[in-house]
Every structure is written in C-alpha cells, then in structure tokens.
Design an enzyme around this catalytic site. Structure first.
Site, mmCIF file in Angstrom:
data_model
loop_
_atom_site.group_PDB
_atom_site.id
_atom_site.type_symbol
_atom_site.label_atom_id
_atom_site.label_comp_id
_atom_site.label_asym_id
_atom_site.label_seq_id
_atom_site.Cartn_x
_atom_site.Cartn_y
_atom_site.Cartn_z
ATOM 1 C CG HIS A 230 0.679 6.344 -0.651
ATOM 2 N ND1 HIS A 230 -0.521 6.950 -1.165
ATOM 3 C CD2 HIS A 230 0.427 5.781 0.380
ATOM 4 C CE1 HIS A 230 -1.469 6.675 -0.257
ATOM 5 N NE2 HIS A 230 -0.850 5.888 0.810
ATOM 6 C CG HIS B 94 -1.556 1.167 1.344
ATOM 7 N ND1 HIS B 94 -2.826 1.547 0.808
ATOM 8 C CD2 HIS B 94 -1.379 2.494 2.049
ATOM 9 C CE1 HIS B 94 -3.345 2.832 1.317
ATOM 10 N NE2 HIS B 94 -2.166 3.400 2.009
ATOM 11 C CD GLU B 95 2.080 3.499 3.816
ATOM 12 O OE1 GLU B 95 2.346 4.421 3.157
ATOM 13 O OE2 GLU B 95 1.037 3.357 4.351
ATOM 14 C CG HIS C 64 6.005 11.506 -5.604
ATOM 15 N ND1 HIS C 64 6.931 11.330 -4.618
ATOM 16 C CD2 HIS C 64 5.884 12.595 -6.206
ATOM 17 C CE1 HIS C 64 7.472 12.739 -4.655
ATOM 18 N NE2 HIS C 64 6.659 13.376 -5.696
#
Length: 223
Positions: free
Chosen positions: A100, A96-97, A104
């Site tokens: 991100h 999940h991280e 980006h």
C-alpha cells in the site's frame, strides 16, 4: 424477494467463514518460520528501503490482524505478532501493507480514488442507517431514497477497495520472491495467507452489494 434474502444469508455466511478462515490460515502459517529468519519488521523495512521509501517508519500496534498503512501519517503499522515474529504469516502481512505504501508513492489510481472519497463515505456510512430506519418507520419514501444513496457510497468504497487490496498483495508476492525475502517453496504459504485475507474483502463487498439491491427493490415496490 425471498430469493434475495437467501442470497444475503449465504453471503453473510461466506463473510463469517472468511473471517474464520483468515484467522485459521494466519495462525497456521504463524507456526512456520521463514528460512531467512526475517521478522515482519525486517521484511517491511527491507521492502520499503528497496523501493526508496526510507522515510516511511514502521510502528508496532496492539491487537491481532490490526495491520494497516496510514496514508495521512505515511506510516506502516504492524500488529505486535507480525512486527516481532519470524513466520511466513508475519512477512506476508507486513509486505502486503508495504504494498500500500508503494501504491501511495506511485499514485496508484484506485488507492488515490479511495483516499479522495473516504471523508464522504465516512459521513455517509454513519448517517445512512438512521435515514433508512426513519424512512421505514415513518413511511417517508424520500428518506429511504436518501438513505439508499448514502449507503451506495459505502458499497462503492468497498468495491474500490477490492482492486487496491489485490494489487497490494500481488506487489508483495512479486517483490518478496524477486528480492529473496522468501524461497520459492515458501510462496505457497504466503499466497494462502494473502488470499484468505482478500476473501474477507470480497465477502464484505458481496454482502453490502446484495443488501443495496434489496433496498432498491423495496424502494421501487413502494412507488
């Protein structure tokens, strides 16, 4: 107005329940190892590399559920249990991280918007409570109105955060399955972990939105 207070109490109760649920769900699936034997670090590193993010490092950080992606330093930080463990929870949170980080890289619009307004929101969230307290204590209507405006920035930030978090989770699930990080029968556990985490953001946004509506109602009643 009484109905609004009841809604806020219910939303606050939902927020508390969501926090307990995410911890309980994470702990439950922390006891279930993934069949590939991947740690959170392994899954995150594979996912980063396969998306061309070889230069994005992964760092362990102390604490529970302290996982996050730092867009300024361009680093994925995983809590120690997620970084080292080989569980369904670990790979779900880690990926999940990374979602991100991929957002980006691809300039996902809602993430870019959240980054742009963060300095404003950081300032607004700090000053809004003082403006509201002073406004109500001394019956300064203008201060109350200014406090509501600053508080609105915080609510907007939380609402913008929702699609960012859901999109990161969707990216994580799709890549985890397509790249073979998890088996199809493990996707259920991944979904439960990520959905429980997403619910905390929904609950927090709902509480803030209802509080904003309440403040606007009070402000209008003073006119």
């Amino acid at each position: 107005m009484m109905g609004m207070y009841i809604l806020i109490i219910l939303a606050f109760g939902l927020s508390l329940w969501a926090q307990f649920r995410v911890k309980g769900t994470f702990n439950k699936w922390s006891d279930v190892p993934n069949e590939n034997g991947l740690t959170g670090y392994d899954a995150a590193r594979h996912m980063l590399d396969r998306n061309g993010l070889h230069d994005v490092p992964i760092e362990p950080v102390p604490g529970a559920l302290s996982d996050h992606y730092d867009p300024i330093q361009r680093v994925v930080r995983l809590s120690e249990p997620v970084y080292y463990e080989k569980s369904i929870s670990a790979v779900a949170v880690a990926c999940h991280e990374v979602g991100h980080a991929i957002q980006h890289k691809e300039h996902y619009p809602m993430l870019a918007l959240r980054h742009r307004i963060f300095p404003i929101v950081n300032f607004a969230s700090g000053i809004a409570p003082f403006l509201l307290i002073a406004g109500f204590l001394f019956s300064f209507t203008n201060l109350i109105g200014l406090g509501i405006i600053f508080f609105s920035a915080t609510v907007a930030f939380q609402l913008i955060t929702l699609p960012v978090e859901f999109n990161a989770s969707n990216r994580a699930r799709e890549i985890m399955v397509s790249e073979g990080f998890i088996r199809n029968d493990e996707e259920r556990g991944v979904a439960k972990v990520l959905n429980a985490a997403a619910l905390t953001y929904v609950a927090a946004a709902l509480v803030s939105l209802l509080e904003l509506i309440r403040l606007i109602g009070i402000f209008n009643s003073r006119d």
